[in-house]
Design a protein around this motif. Structure first.
Motif, mmCIF file in Angstrom:
data_model
loop_
_atom_site.group_PDB
_atom_site.id
_atom_site.type_symbol
_atom_site.label_atom_id
_atom_site.label_comp_id
_atom_site.label_asym_id
_atom_site.label_seq_id
_atom_site.Cartn_x
_atom_site.Cartn_y
_atom_site.Cartn_z
ATOM 1 N N LEU A 331 0.831 -1.202 0.000
ATOM 2 C CA LEU A 331 0.000 0.000 0.000
ATOM 3 C C LEU A 331 0.868 1.255 0.000
ATOM 4 N N LEU A 332 1.853 1.295 0.893
ATOM 5 C CA LEU A 332 2.759 2.445 0.936
ATOM 6 C C LEU A 332 3.609 2.505 -0.329
ATOM 7 N N PHE A 333 4.028 1.359 -0.812
ATOM 8 C CA PHE A 333 4.833 1.286 -2.025
ATOM 9 C C PHE A 333 4.089 1.894 -3.212
ATOM 10 N N ALA A 334 2.805 1.547 -3.369
ATOM 11 C CA ALA A 334 2.007 2.066 -4.481
ATOM 12 C C ALA A 334 1.821 3.574 -4.373
ATOM 13 N N LEU A 335 1.557 4.069 -3.162
ATOM 14 C CA LEU A 335 1.381 5.516 -2.976
ATOM 15 C C LEU A 335 2.656 6.279 -3.307
ATOM 16 N N LEU A 336 3.799 5.760 -2.870
ATOM 17 C CA LEU A 336 5.066 6.423 -3.164
ATOM 18 C C LEU A 336 5.351 6.432 -4.664
ATOM 19 N N ILE A 337 5.007 5.362 -5.357
ATOM 20 C CA ILE A 337 5.241 5.305 -6.809
ATOM 21 C C ILE A 337 4.420 6.361 -7.531
ATOM 22 N N ILE A 338 3.166 6.528 -7.139
ATOM 23 C CA ILE A 338 2.314 7.545 -7.766
ATOM 24 C C ILE A 338 2.882 8.941 -7.530
ATOM 25 N N ILE A 339 3.321 9.204 -6.291
ATOM 26 C CA ILE A 339 3.885 10.519 -5.966
ATOM 27 C C ILE A 339 5.168 10.764 -6.751
ATOM 28 N N PHE A 340 6.068 9.782 -6.752
ATOM 29 C CA PHE A 340 7.346 9.949 -7.439
ATOM 30 C C PHE A 340 7.180 10.017 -8.950
ATOM 31 N N THR A 341 6.139 9.397 -9.495
ATOM 32 C CA THR A 341 5.909 9.489 -10.936
ATOM 33 C C THR A 341 5.617 10.926 -11.344
ATOM 34 N N PHE A 342 4.747 11.600 -10.600
ATOM 35 C CA PHE A 342 4.464 13.010 -10.887
ATOM 36 C C PHE A 342 5.710 13.865 -10.671
ATOM 37 N N PHE A 343 6.449 13.576 -9.585
ATOM 38 C CA PHE A 343 7.637 14.367 -9.265
ATOM 39 C C PHE A 343 8.694 14.224 -10.358
ATOM 40 N N TYR A 344 8.994 12.983 -10.736
ATOM 41 C CA TYR A 344 10.064 12.757 -11.701
ATOM 42 C C TYR A 344 9.659 13.242 -13.091
ATOM 43 N N THR A 345 8.384 13.097 -13.448
ATOM 44 C CA THR A 345 7.922 13.599 -14.745
ATOM 45 C C THR A 345 8.043 15.116 -14.806
ATOM 46 N N ALA A 346 7.727 15.784 -13.691
ATOM 47 C CA ALA A 346 7.785 17.248 -13.662
ATOM 48 C C ALA A 346 9.204 17.767 -13.847
ATOM 49 N N ILE A 347 10.209 17.028 -13.319
ATOM 50 C CA ILE A 347 11.585 17.538 -13.396
ATOM 51 C C ILE A 347 12.304 17.078 -14.661
ATOM 52 N N THR A 348 11.763 16.099 -15.362
ATOM 53 C CA THR A 348 12.451 15.598 -16.556
ATOM 54 C C THR A 348 11.792 16.027 -17.862
ATOM 55 N N ILE A 349 10.543 16.475 -17.822
ATOM 56 C CA ILE A 349 9.861 16.927 -19.038
ATOM 57 C C ILE A 349 9.700 18.443 -18.963
ATOM 58 N N PRO A 350 10.607 19.212 -19.564
ATOM 59 C CA PRO A 350 10.560 20.682 -19.479
ATOM 60 C C PRO A 350 9.563 21.259 -20.482
ATOM 61 N N VAL A 351 8.310 21.391 -20.076
ATOM 62 C CA VAL A 351 7.291 21.875 -21.011
ATOM 63 C C VAL A 351 7.557 23.315 -21.431
ATOM 64 N N ASN A 352 8.130 24.134 -20.535
ATOM 65 C CA ASN A 352 8.436 25.526 -20.908
ATOM 66 C C ASN A 352 9.489 25.566 -22.011
#
Length: 460
Positions: A331-352
């Motif tokens: 349960l904790l593992f799944a929640l952390l994966i969802i959080i880190f997916t948004f975090f890592y996508t935000a820092i690696t995909i420079p939309v600006n």
């Protein structure tokens, strides 16, 4: 089948590609042989029996699941007390640290923009940081194995040297650090002179090394007196193939954003006319842009609760975090994966930056204004596709726990039903196949060019 055989012949006919593949296979053999070299202070003959005894203890079975997960990334070297016990994972940790530090340290940001020289400097920083990580992980590893196995007096012969002595710790730490640096060097050699990403290939090889044994154990369990029979093995294999297919779809799925480019402005008869490119182009936004990195981040944090809990604490809430198949762990593992997916996508995909590049190159998204509106549009699309992607990634990561018990009966084989292991294998295989196809296409293109030049230079 004929096409596949012909493809193999084409691969073997290319001298450069053939040499790269053979070089890669040679490095893999060296790496696999190295995993069987034990630390000089460890009696390798006793380690296997000691591990089996440790796993057979009802109170310690949870810790065994965590141990099996750690060992799977090093092809058994972790559990065998090998000089390669740390494997390539310290280098992965160092790479992640450098990547995250690059967001906050201007010097690293400058190096990322300096081209080849900047990448070489970043690689050197990563190598030194790998040694620092090893110096932290090596004592932790030695501490863990001594704490796990010393309570069992019948296995005291597993150590040639008393673990409390300096001559146990110093040489063991030096060899563990050297083994990890050697693994890093082998991976870089594959990248430079072989085929594919060397670091990823070594991780995949370590994971695949445990697959045959895990399948045999599952087969013996299912066909035994308490098993469900051979038909269940067939169902498991079919389901496993479906999971692999879903992993491939998760790795390659993209959302295509249509764009158009203004090639040039040409004046005809006093009228300026915009000429658009004939073919519409696309921006491919991956549904799982973060890849396996969220799982790796989450996995690193998930080790902490288990390490903070005593080995024999099995009936407590924290004790469940030592079991990779428990509900609280997943349960904790799944929640952390969802959080880190948004975090890592935000820092690696420079939309600006993507919006600025489009505007600078004369590109535009239909019905969307260039500049900030394009950036906001891309960010909105990325957020919408990242949510289902992160949920699917989380389900994929905890799938081993979902199938264990009701379908798969052994822990080792269950770990191959999803999770980091399967995603890494799928990603590395797809990347390697893509590189091989590139070599084949380039050879075909060169052949056509040579034929054309020969016809031009020798006109009839």
């Amino acid at each position: 089948m004929n096409g596949f055989i012909q493809t193999l012949k084409n691969i073997w006919s290319l001298k450069e590609l053939r040499e790269k593949i053979l070089f890669t296979l040679g490095i893999i053999l060296v790496y696999r042989f190295s995993t069987y070299i034990s630390l000089p202070a460890i009696n390798l003959a006793e380690v296997g029996d000691l591990l089996e005894h440790y796993k057979s203890q009802g109170g310690n079975k949870q810790g065994a699941g965590l141990l099996g997960l750690l060992s799977s990334f090093t092809g058994g070297a972790f559990a065998n007390a090998s000089i390669m016990a740390l494997g390539i994972m310290p280098y992965i940790s160092a790479s992640i640290i450098v990547q995250l530090m690059g967001m906050a340290i201007p010097y690293l940001q400058k190096l990322q923009k300096d081209g080849e020289s900047g990448r070489n400097t970043l690689n050197q920083i990563t190598r030194w940081l790998t040694i620092a990580v090893c110096l932290v992980q090596a004592p932790s590893y030695l501490t863990s194995i001594t704490q796990m196995f010393l309570p069992y007096s019948q296995f005291q012969s597993a150590y040639y040297i008393e673990p409390s002595q300096f001559m146990f710790w110093f040489p063991s730490i030096v060899l563990l650090v050297a083994g990890s640096v050697f693994a890093m060097w082998l991976g870089e050699k594959i990248t430079d002179k072989g085929i594919g990403n060397g670091i990823s290939i070594l991780i995949m090889v370590g994971i695949l090394a445990g697959l045959p044994q895990a399948f045999v154990q599952e087969y013996v369990t299912q066909t035994g007196a308490a098993g469900a029979g051979t038909i269940v093995i067939l169902i498991e294999v079919i389901f496993w193939m479906v999971v692999i297919l879903l992993g491939i779809l998760l790795s390659v799925a993209v959302r295509k954003i249509p764009i158009q480019y203004v090639s040039r402005a040409q004046a005809r008869g006093g009228v300026t006319k915009n000429l658009m490119d004939g073919a519409r182009q696309w921006i491919p936004l991956k549904v799982n842009a973060a890849g396996v990195m969220p799982i790796i981040f989450a996995q690193a944090l998930m080790f902490l609760p288990g390490l903070l809990t005593k080995v024999d604490s099995t009936n407590t809430f924290l004790g469940g975090f030592k079991n990779v198949f428990s509900w609280q762990y997943n349960l904790l593992f799944a929640l952390l994966i969802i959080i880190f997916t948004f975090f890592y996508t935000a820092i690696t995909i420079p939309v600006n930056q993507m919006a600025d590049d489009l505007k600078r190159n004369g590109g535009l998204i239909p019905k969307v204004r260039p500049g900030k509106d394009t950036s906001d549009y891309l960010d909105d699309i990325l957020s919408k596709i990242t949510l289902p992607g992160s949920i699917f990634l989380a389900i994929f990561a905890i799938l081993p726990a979902l199938v264990f018990g009701w379908l798969v009966q052994t822990e080792g084989f269950a770990l191959f039903f999803g999770g980091t292991s399967l995603l890494i294998m799928v990603g590395v295989i797809l990347d390697t196949i893509q590189q091989i196809n590139t070599y084949l296409l380039n050879h075909h293109y060169d052949g056509l060019m040579q034929s054309k030049l020969s016809r031009t230079s020798n006109p009839q």
